[in-house]
Design a protein around this motif. Structure first.
Motif, PDB file in Angstrom:
ATOM      1  N   UNK A  49       3.010  10.058   4.965  1.00  0.00           N
ATOM      2  CA  UNK A  49       2.280   9.762   3.727  1.00  0.00           C
ATOM      3  C   UNK A  49       2.005   8.264   3.587  1.00  0.00           C
ATOM      4  N   UNK A  50       3.041   7.455   3.754  1.00  0.00           N
ATOM      5  CA  UNK A  50       2.863   6.012   3.573  1.00  0.00           C
ATOM      6  C   UNK A  50       1.976   5.427   4.663  1.00  0.00           C
ATOM      7  N   UNK A  51       2.082   5.949   5.889  1.00  0.00           N
ATOM      8  CA  UNK A  51       1.238   5.440   6.980  1.00  0.00           C
ATOM      9  C   UNK A  51      -0.241   5.660   6.676  1.00  0.00           C
ATOM     10  N   UNK A  52      -0.598   6.859   6.211  1.00  0.00           N
ATOM     11  CA  UNK A  52      -2.022   7.123   5.956  1.00  0.00           C
ATOM     12  C   UNK A  52      -2.514   6.401   4.709  1.00  0.00           C
ATOM     13  N   UNK A  53      -1.631   6.200   3.741  1.00  0.00           N
ATOM     14  CA  UNK A  53      -2.051   5.410   2.583  1.00  0.00           C
ATOM     15  C   UNK A  53      -2.353   3.975   3.009  1.00  0.00           C
ATOM     16  N   UNK A  58      -5.191   2.476   0.677  1.00  0.00           N
ATOM     17  CA  UNK A  58      -5.138   1.154   0.041  1.00  0.00           C
ATOM     18  C   UNK A  58      -6.330   0.285   0.407  1.00  0.00           C
ATOM     19  N   UNK A  59      -6.859   0.335   1.626  1.00  0.00           N
ATOM     20  CA  UNK A  59      -8.105  -0.407   1.878  1.00  0.00           C
ATOM     21  C   UNK A  59      -9.267   0.084   0.993  1.00  0.00           C
ATOM     22  N   UNK A  60      -9.332   1.400   0.752  1.00  0.00           N
ATOM     23  CA  UNK A  60     -10.376   1.941  -0.127  1.00  0.00           C
ATOM     24  C   UNK A  60     -10.183   1.449  -1.557  1.00  0.00           C
ATOM     25  N   UNK A  71      -3.362  -3.986  -7.195  1.00  0.00           N
ATOM     26  CA  UNK A  71      -2.806  -2.627  -7.181  1.00  0.00           C
ATOM     27  C   UNK A  71      -2.244  -2.289  -5.807  1.00  0.00           C
ATOM     28  N   UNK A  72      -3.020  -2.575  -4.770  1.00  0.00           N
ATOM     29  CA  UNK A  72      -2.593  -2.246  -3.406  1.00  0.00           C
ATOM     30  C   UNK A  72      -1.388  -3.083  -2.998  1.00  0.00           C
ATOM     31  N   UNK A  73      -1.399  -4.373  -3.320  1.00  0.00           N
ATOM     32  CA  UNK A  73      -0.271  -5.235  -2.952  1.00  0.00           C
ATOM     33  C   UNK A  73       1.028  -4.744  -3.576  1.00  0.00           C
ATOM     34  N   UNK A  74       0.969  -4.363  -4.849  1.00  0.00           N
ATOM     35  CA  UNK A  74       2.162  -3.856  -5.539  1.00  0.00           C
ATOM     36  C   UNK A  74       2.657  -2.572  -4.868  1.00  0.00           C
ATOM     37  N   UNK A 123      -6.041   6.687 -12.008  1.00  0.00           N
ATOM     38  CA  UNK A 123      -7.116   6.691 -13.010  1.00  0.00           C
ATOM     39  C   UNK A 123      -8.194   5.646 -12.706  1.00  0.00           C
ATOM     40  N   UNK A 124      -7.784   4.500 -12.188  1.00  0.00           N
ATOM     41  CA  UNK A 124      -8.760   3.457 -11.863  1.00  0.00           C
ATOM     42  C   UNK A 124      -9.583   3.844 -10.630  1.00  0.00           C
ATOM     43  N   UNK A 125      -8.941   4.486  -9.671  1.00  0.00           N
ATOM     44  CA  UNK A 125      -9.654   4.951  -8.476  1.00  0.00           C
ATOM     45  C   UNK A 125     -10.670   6.014  -8.871  1.00  0.00           C
ATOM     46  N   UNK A 126     -10.243   6.935  -9.710  1.00  0.00           N
ATOM     47  CA  UNK A 126     -11.130   8.020 -10.146  1.00  0.00           C
ATOM     48  C   UNK A 126     -12.352   7.477 -10.884  1.00  0.00           C
ATOM     49  N   UNK A 127     -12.144   6.427 -11.690  1.00  0.00           N
ATOM     50  CA  UNK A 127     -13.247   5.826 -12.430  1.00  0.00           C
ATOM     51  C   UNK A 127     -14.183   5.021 -11.524  1.00  0.00           C
TER      52      UNK A 127
END
Length: 194
Positions: A49-53, A58-60, A71-74, A123-127
């Motif tokens: 899971x973490x590898x594919x994220x 996270x790049x997306x 968000x991604x850094x956190x 929610x931010x990704x969805x928006x």
């Protein structure tokens, strides 16, 4: 399947494992309890899971969401801490104090990380992302998971370029090790816990 639905299914499976593991036996009874198999399932599921994220999700997020870098850094910082705990579990044995401490710490931190992703990031990704983009990303995540590493590898940099090259070689080694050791047969992919 769209990316968030795919990731939600992974989270549901992991949360089910965490629920069982929060009350894991300790001391001498831990080795006889089957704890090792359950933890190995958790390590496999979380490693993939973490590898594919880190490779794709996270790049997306960085590209699509206004504060995506933050968000991604956190999230990646949380994931790296989780990988270190998973490595302690991979290296230890049920009943050992460090193993039990790492397991309980992972249960807490994994729940916090999942809540961060679902309540803050998604929610931010969805928006920010179109339905088509989420569907496309979901297909990529699903394909990547089938060949993702099955061990934590906390020393591998969480960089998409590194994960696309070195991560693929590492994943192949993991899958061979799993086949040779019998780990693949004893711990089938995607254990579904309802």
């Amino acid at each position: 399947m769209d990316a968030l639905t795919f990731l939600r299914q992974d989270h549901k499976s992991v949360l089910g494992m965490l629920e069982v593991l929060k009350d894991a036996p300790t001391g001498p009874g831990a080795q006889a309890s089957g704890l090792s198999t359950m933890v190995t399932n958790l390590i496999i599921a979380e490693s993939q899971h973490e590898a594919i994220e880190q490779q794709l999700f996270w790049p997306a997020v960085r590209q699509a969401v206004e504060n995506g870098d933050t968000l991604a850094d956190t999230a990646i910082e949380q994931e790296q801490a989780g990988k270190e705990l998973l490595q302690r579990l991979e290296d230890g044995k049920p009943g050992e104090p460090d193993y039990q401490e790492a397991l309980q710490q992972f249960v807490v931190e994994a729940r916090e990380h999942i809540a961060y992703e679902q309540d803050v990031v998604w929610p931010q990704v969805e928006a920010a992302m179109s339905r088509e983009a989420l569907e496309s990303l979901g297909e990529k995540l699903e394909a990547a998971k089938k060949i993702a590493p099955t061990r934590p590898h906390p020393d591998t940099p969480p960089n998409p370029a590194v994960l696309n090259t070195m991560g693929m070689a590492t994943a192949m080694v993991d899958h061979v090790r799993d086949a040779v050791s019998g780990r693949a047969a004893d711990n089938p992919p995607d254990p579904q816990i309802h």
